[in-house]
Design a protein around this motif. Structure first.
Motif, mmCIF file in Angstrom:
data_model
loop_
_atom_site.group_PDB
_atom_site.id
_atom_site.type_symbol
_atom_site.label_atom_id
_atom_site.label_comp_id
_atom_site.label_asym_id
_atom_site.label_seq_id
_atom_site.Cartn_x
_atom_site.Cartn_y
_atom_site.Cartn_z
ATOM 1 N N THR A 127 0.819 -1.224 0.000
ATOM 2 C CA THR A 127 0.000 0.000 0.000
ATOM 3 C C THR A 127 0.843 1.261 0.000
ATOM 4 O O THR A 127 0.312 2.363 0.058
ATOM 5 C CB THR A 127 -0.916 0.015 1.239
ATOM 6 N N GLY A 128 2.135 1.090 -0.006
ATOM 7 C CA GLY A 128 3.002 2.264 0.052
ATOM 8 C C GLY A 128 2.926 3.107 -1.206
ATOM 9 O O GLY A 128 2.701 2.602 -2.307
ATOM 10 N N VAL A 129 3.122 4.416 -1.064
ATOM 11 C CA VAL A 129 3.130 5.340 -2.198
ATOM 12 C C VAL A 129 4.183 6.424 -1.925
ATOM 13 O O VAL A 129 4.326 6.875 -0.788
ATOM 14 C CB VAL A 129 1.743 5.982 -2.426
ATOM 15 N N ARG A 130 4.919 6.769 -2.969
ATOM 16 C CA ARG A 130 5.901 7.858 -2.891
ATOM 17 C C ARG A 130 5.381 9.011 -3.717
ATOM 18 O O ARG A 130 4.920 8.831 -4.847
ATOM 19 C CB ARG A 130 7.257 7.398 -3.422
ATOM 20 N N LYS A 131 5.431 10.189 -3.160
ATOM 21 C CA LYS A 131 4.878 11.364 -3.854
ATOM 22 C C LYS A 131 5.701 12.600 -3.496
ATOM 23 O O LYS A 131 6.366 12.637 -2.454
ATOM 24 C CB LYS A 131 3.416 11.575 -3.462
ATOM 25 N N GLY A 132 5.610 13.567 -4.350
ATOM 26 C CA GLY A 132 6.328 14.804 -4.093
ATOM 27 C C GLY A 132 6.691 15.536 -5.371
ATOM 28 O O GLY A 132 6.000 15.422 -6.395
ATOM 29 N N VAL A 133 7.803 16.277 -5.307
ATOM 30 C CA VAL A 133 8.226 17.146 -6.399
ATOM 31 C C VAL A 133 9.623 16.752 -6.841
ATOM 32 O O VAL A 133 10.466 16.386 -6.014
ATOM 33 C CB VAL A 133 8.227 18.631 -5.970
ATOM 34 N N ILE A 134 9.838 16.809 -8.149
ATOM 35 C CA ILE A 134 11.164 16.622 -8.715
ATOM 36 C C ILE A 134 11.531 17.904 -9.466
ATOM 37 O O ILE A 134 10.747 18.395 -10.292
ATOM 38 C CB ILE A 134 11.197 15.418 -9.672
ATOM 39 N N ALA A 135 12.695 18.404 -9.185
ATOM 40 C CA ALA A 135 13.184 19.590 -9.893
ATOM 41 C C ALA A 135 14.049 19.141 -11.056
ATOM 42 O O ALA A 135 15.132 18.582 -10.870
ATOM 43 C CB ALA A 135 13.992 20.480 -8.947
ATOM 44 N N LEU A 136 13.541 19.349 -12.276
ATOM 45 C CA LEU A 136 14.251 18.984 -13.496
ATOM 46 C C LEU A 136 14.835 20.230 -14.142
ATOM 47 O O LEU A 136 14.378 21.354 -13.865
ATOM 48 C CB LEU A 136 13.292 18.291 -14.465
ATOM 49 N N PRO A 137 15.810 20.061 -15.027
ATOM 50 C CA PRO A 137 16.354 21.250 -15.710
ATOM 51 C C PRO A 137 15.297 22.035 -16.469
ATOM 52 O O PRO A 137 15.393 23.254 -16.598
ATOM 53 C CB PRO A 137 17.405 20.640 -16.657
ATOM 54 N N SER A 138 14.276 21.330 -16.981
ATOM 55 C CA SER A 138 13.245 21.993 -17.777
ATOM 56 C C SER A 138 12.109 22.545 -16.933
ATOM 57 O O SER A 138 11.233 23.233 -17.445
ATOM 58 C CB SER A 138 12.666 21.008 -18.803
ATOM 59 N N GLY A 139 12.073 22.227 -15.640
ATOM 60 C CA GLY A 139 11.005 22.735 -14.791
ATOM 61 C C GLY A 139 10.706 21.785 -13.657
ATOM 62 O O GLY A 139 11.460 20.847 -13.362
ATOM 63 N N LEU A 140 9.585 22.025 -13.011
ATOM 64 C CA LEU A 140 9.175 21.235 -11.860
ATOM 65 C C LEU A 140 8.158 20.183 -12.277
ATOM 66 O O LEU A 140 7.282 20.442 -13.115
ATOM 67 C CB LEU A 140 8.574 22.153 -10.792
ATOM 68 N N LEU A 141 8.257 19.026 -11.672
ATOM 69 C CA LEU A 141 7.374 17.914 -12.007
ATOM 70 C C LEU A 141 6.794 17.349 -10.719
ATOM 71 O O LEU A 141 7.515 17.009 -9.779
ATOM 72 C CB LEU A 141 8.145 16.815 -12.755
ATOM 73 N N LEU A 142 5.445 17.260 -10.687
ATOM 74 C CA LEU A 142 4.748 16.640 -9.582
ATOM 75 C C LEU A 142 4.656 15.141 -9.871
ATOM 76 O O LEU A 142 4.210 14.748 -10.952
ATOM 77 C CB LEU A 142 3.340 17.241 -9.470
ATOM 78 N N VAL A 143 5.102 14.288 -8.952
ATOM 79 C CA VAL A 143 5.132 12.848 -9.223
ATOM 80 C C VAL A 143 4.476 12.074 -8.083
ATOM 81 O O VAL A 143 4.449 12.522 -6.924
ATOM 82 C CB VAL A 143 6.574 12.334 -9.422
ATOM 83 N N ALA A 144 3.935 10.887 -8.468
ATOM 84 C CA ALA A 144 3.448 9.911 -7.497
ATOM 85 C C ALA A 144 3.860 8.537 -8.012
ATOM 86 O O ALA A 144 3.700 8.232 -9.199
ATOM 87 C CB ALA A 144 1.938 10.002 -7.325
ATOM 88 N N ALA A 145 4.403 7.694 -7.143
ATOM 89 C CA ALA A 145 4.848 6.345 -7.532
ATOM 90 C C ALA A 145 4.234 5.326 -6.567
ATOM 91 O O ALA A 145 4.219 5.532 -5.335
ATOM 92 C CB ALA A 145 6.365 6.270 -7.502
ATOM 93 N N ARG A 146 3.720 4.194 -7.169
ATOM 94 C CA ARG A 146 3.081 3.168 -6.335
ATOM 95 C C ARG A 146 3.399 1.799 -6.928
ATOM 96 O O ARG A 146 3.510 1.639 -8.153
ATOM 97 C CB ARG A 146 1.574 3.395 -6.294
ATOM 98 N N PRO A 147 3.530 0.760 -6.090
ATOM 99 C CA PRO A 147 3.804 -0.584 -6.614
ATOM 100 C C PRO A 147 2.631 -1.125 -7.444
ATOM 101 O O PRO A 147 1.471 -0.867 -7.137
ATOM 102 C CB PRO A 147 4.034 -1.414 -5.354
#
Length: 584
Positions: free
Chosen positions: A147-167
């Motif tokens: 049930t785990g989930v990883r979420k947050g923000v990634i700062a890329l050279p081209s801009g900011l990306l909102l991400v969520a990752a789940r198994p």
């Protein structure tokens, strides 16, 4: 310092002192409002951060339906094209509000990737800098259970990306985990605008590592560097900004959230203080005006009146100063009248003495000049070279004495009003040419390049020929005297454009007059410092005589001068001169 200024300083100092006391109390009140504003802004910026985190949570909710789905569970194993064709379309991503879907198996291999432009629905390549986050050991894969989930923000050279990752798992969540599903949403203008509408004030989201080097961002970044998580920076009198840091999926600062708000609290405080301060200011102003009125009415106005009467008496030679009233100022006026009478008598006696002495000296000096000329001409026999040398020295010194006596005599006549102004038709060009001829010995002796220009349309004018000659001779003599050997003197005479006055100009390449002494150049007996330093002989009376004669015939005199470059003196003489010498 004048009494008026002293009284103004005393009243003004009292006014300012009281005003400062009230200003200090106003500052204390304003600090209270500023503190309330600071707390309000920090609360609002934390609320904005909460709205942003809600958007992150919403992305995590959306990914659950796709990661715990049997079709996805099967696709990550068999890579069937039907799943891609029916589910991984641009429209599907647009409908759930994501730009990116990434399918990664247990070995860390990227099985499928879909990245689109939300506006045009066109496929896009994966953004630079994303691949390191897809490798084994990335924070996106650090979940501990199904049930785990990883979420947050990634700062890329081209801009900011909102991400969520789940198994990726079965719909019943009974495992085993076959891989990881990642949703990505670009933090673009549309995303920021939606957040701004939600919290009802403008937001800005900037990558922490690329925060603008602007005057308002810099203090916030300095605050974050010292461990603060929020910062407040006024932008202008009307707006203020709150800042907070949002960490990325790696736990490090990823973006800076900036919320701009109107300064309602401080505006209310300022309005309150302004009303209070205005009331105090008007009260103090009325008191100060009342005090100033009383001081002016009973002290300064009478002192000003006395000063004006004294100045008028000095200018018009009025003998008596009359000041109404029976106070210290009227008594002072009587004392001044007594002193003025005595000083006037002394001045008249002095001028009469100078006139008498000059007149008495001129006759023997003239005789000395006449006999010296006769001796030099050989009328008394042949002279030795030594005798000739001594007689020439006597002759030159005597000529200087005659010039000084004539100048003193003319000045005394001007001041006593006894110099008669006899106007008659005068050929001023002839007088000017004759005056130039008289200066020829000095011009030749100093090797001066002399130029004279006369207008061809100069008529016979009505003036006093003797006084006109005196003006020309003094202007020419002055220019030649103060021009060094080999210099240039230019003399011009012409009619002015209105053809109602004669313009006379004498220019030289002499020493020039220092700027700080130019206002004294027409003062009686004044000589500039650089003229004294050069040991140029002179009395300081020539220009005084020129100005007196020209101005009291209805004309004017002025000049331009620059040290080291020379001077140009101008005289404007009306074609119909009028006698005002009696007013000198």
């Amino acid at each position: 310092m004048r009494i008026r200024r002293k009284m103004f300083i005393i009243i003004g100092s009292a006014f300012v002192g009281i005003l400062l006391i009230f200003a200090f109390s106003g500052i204390l009140l304003l600090r209270g409002f500023s503190s309330a504003e600071d707390q309000e802004v920090r609360g609002n910026v934390l609320r904005a951060a909460g709205v942003f985190n809600s958007a992150v949570d919403n992305l995590a909710i959306k990914i659950y339906d796709w990661s715990a789905w049997d079709d996805t569970y099967a696709f990550i194993a068999d890579h069937n094209k039907a799943y891609i064709a029916s589910n991984l379309t641009s429209e599907s991503l647009q409908s759930i509000g994501v730009n990116m879907m990434l399918f990664i198996d247990r070995s860390g291999t990227l099985v499928e990737a879909k990245n689109i432009d939300m506006t045009t629905l066109a496929d896009l390549p994966l953004p630079p800098g994303l691949l390191p986050y897809l490798e084994q050991g990335s924070p996106l894969f650090e979940y501990t259970d199904l049930t785990g989930v990883r979420k947050g923000v990634i700062a890329l050279p081209s801009g900011l990306l909102l991400v969520a990752a789940r198994p990726i798992e079965t719909s019943t969540q009974d495992g085993p985990i076959r891989g990881t599903l990642i949703f990505g949403k670009y933090i673009d203008q549309a995303f920021v605008a939606e957040l701004s509408r939600t919290i009802d004030f403008p937001l800005t989201l900037e990558a922490y590592s690329k925060a603008p080097q602007s005057p308002d961002f810099m203090p916030a970044m300095q605050a974050f560097a010292t461990g603060n998580t929020t910062a407040v920076v006024p932008i202008s009198q009307l707006s203020i900004a709150g800042y907070t840091v949002i960490n990325g999926v790696n736990g490090q600062p990823a973006l800076v959230l900036r919320a701009v708000m109107d300064r309602h609290t401080i505006a209310l405080g300022q309005k309150t203080i302004l009303t209070y301060f205005t009331f105090i200011l008007l009260t103090l102003a009325l008191i100060s005006i009342g005090m100033w009125f009383l001081v002016y009415k009973f002290v300064l106005s009478r002192l000003t009146r006395l000063t004006t009467l004294v100045a008028t008496s000095t200018t018009t030679h009025q003998q008596e100063i009359v000041l109404s009233g029976h106070d210290e100022f009227s008594n002072l006026a009587e004392v001044i009248n007594t002193l003025t009478t005595k000083l006037t008598q002394i001045d008249i006696a002095k001028t009469e003495f100078v006139s008498l002495a000059s007149h008495q000296l001129r006759t023997p000096l003239t005789s000395i000049s006449w006999y010296t000329e006769m001796l030099l001409a050989g009328d008394a026999g042949t002279l030795s070279p030594a005798q000739i040398k001594y007689l020439k020295a006597i002759y030159v010194g005597n000529r200087r004495m005659v010039a000084l006596v004539n100048a003193l005599l003319n000045v005394s006549r001007l001041e006593l009003g006894t110099l008669v102004f006899e106007t008659r038709p005068t050929d001023v060009v002839a007088i000017a040419k004759n005056s130039v001829e008289e200066q020829q010995p000095q011009i030749v002796a100093k090797k001066i390049q002399f130029t004279a220009e006369y207008g061809t349309d100069i008529p016979i004018i009505s003036t006093d020929p003797k006084l006109f000659r005196m003006v020309i001779q003094n202007l020419l003599s002055n220019a030649i005297k103060y021009t060094p050997e080999g210099g240039t003197v230019t003399y011009t005479m012409r009619l002015n454009p209105a053809r109602d006055a004669l313009l006379i100009s004498v220019s030289d390449t002499g020493y020039g007059i220092p700027q700080n002494q130019q206002d004294k150049i027409f003062t009686k007996l004044f000589r500039a410092d650089n003229a004294r330093a050069k040991e140029v002989e002179g009395t300081g009376l020539g220009l005084y005589i020129v100005k007196s004669i020209v101005e009291h015939s209805g004309g004017k005199v002025w000049f331009e001068s620059e040290v080291g470059k020379g001077s140009t003196f101008h005289a404007s003489v009306p074609l119909e001169a009028r006698d005002t010498l009696s007013n000198i």
